[in-house]
Design a protein around this motif. Sequence first.
Motif, short mmCIF file in Angstrom:
data_model
loop_
_atom_site.label_atom_id
_atom_site.label_comp_id
_atom_site.label_asym_id
_atom_site.label_seq_id
_atom_site.Cartn_x
_atom_site.Cartn_y
_atom_site.Cartn_z
N GLY A 106 46.45 27.18 21.34
CA GLY A 106 46.06 26.36 20.20
C GLY A 106 45.82 27.15 18.93
O GLY A 106 45.72 26.57 17.85
N SER A 107 45.77 28.49 19.03
CA SER A 107 45.55 29.32 17.83
C SER A 107 46.77 29.25 16.92
O SER A 107 47.91 29.32 17.37
N LYS A 108 46.51 29.13 15.63
CA LYS A 108 47.57 29.22 14.63
C LYS A 108 47.75 30.69 14.31
O LYS A 108 46.76 31.40 14.08
N VAL A 109 48.99 31.18 14.31
CA VAL A 109 49.25 32.60 14.03
C VAL A 109 50.24 32.73 12.88
O VAL A 109 51.07 31.87 12.65
N ALA A 110 50.10 33.83 12.16
CA ALA A 110 51.02 34.16 11.09
C ALA A 110 52.03 35.18 11.61
O ALA A 110 51.73 35.93 12.55
N GLN A 111 53.19 35.21 11.02
CA GLN A 111 54.18 36.20 11.41
C GLN A 111 53.59 37.59 11.21
O GLN A 111 52.97 37.88 10.19
N GLY A 112 53.71 38.44 12.22
CA GLY A 112 53.19 39.81 12.15
C GLY A 112 51.76 39.96 12.64
O GLY A 112 51.26 41.07 12.74
#
Length: 156
Positions: A106-112
């Motif tokens: 469910g965590s939103k992640v950014a590229q990198g």
Amino acid sequence: MTDGIRFDPAQIRELARILRDTDLTEIELVEKDSRIRVVRQVTVVPAAAPASATVAVPAPTAPQAAAAAPSEPAEATPPAGTVTSPMVGIAYLAPEPGAPPFVQVGSKVAQGQTLLLIEAMKTFNQIKAPKAGTVTRILVENGAPVEYGEPLMVIE
């Protein structure tokens, strides 16, 4: 070549040759007050390498992977957002024992963004998100051994 320490270029070339010949990705030589660490970037070759049998070390594992495929045809192709292990090692979902995990389902992640660590040869390697999205599945457990190409997480 700092602090008056001189390194022998022939010795560095020899260490690089050993890396290439033994299929290692990293080697370190420590003598008294000097330290030489040679690391090479490994090109990730998708499934074509075991089939061509050009790599001597993974060849024994290729028949096992092929034998497992017929029993689980649904898992033959991982989902589109699957993050796979670039190396063999131990997966750690948190930066240190007792700390919260880098990400959860469910965590939103950014590229990198760092997703987890893989310890290989006493070196902790950050595994980063290849794209932005939401973690929908975590396929490894903290402290579990992982193989090259093994699915780790799914980001959609």
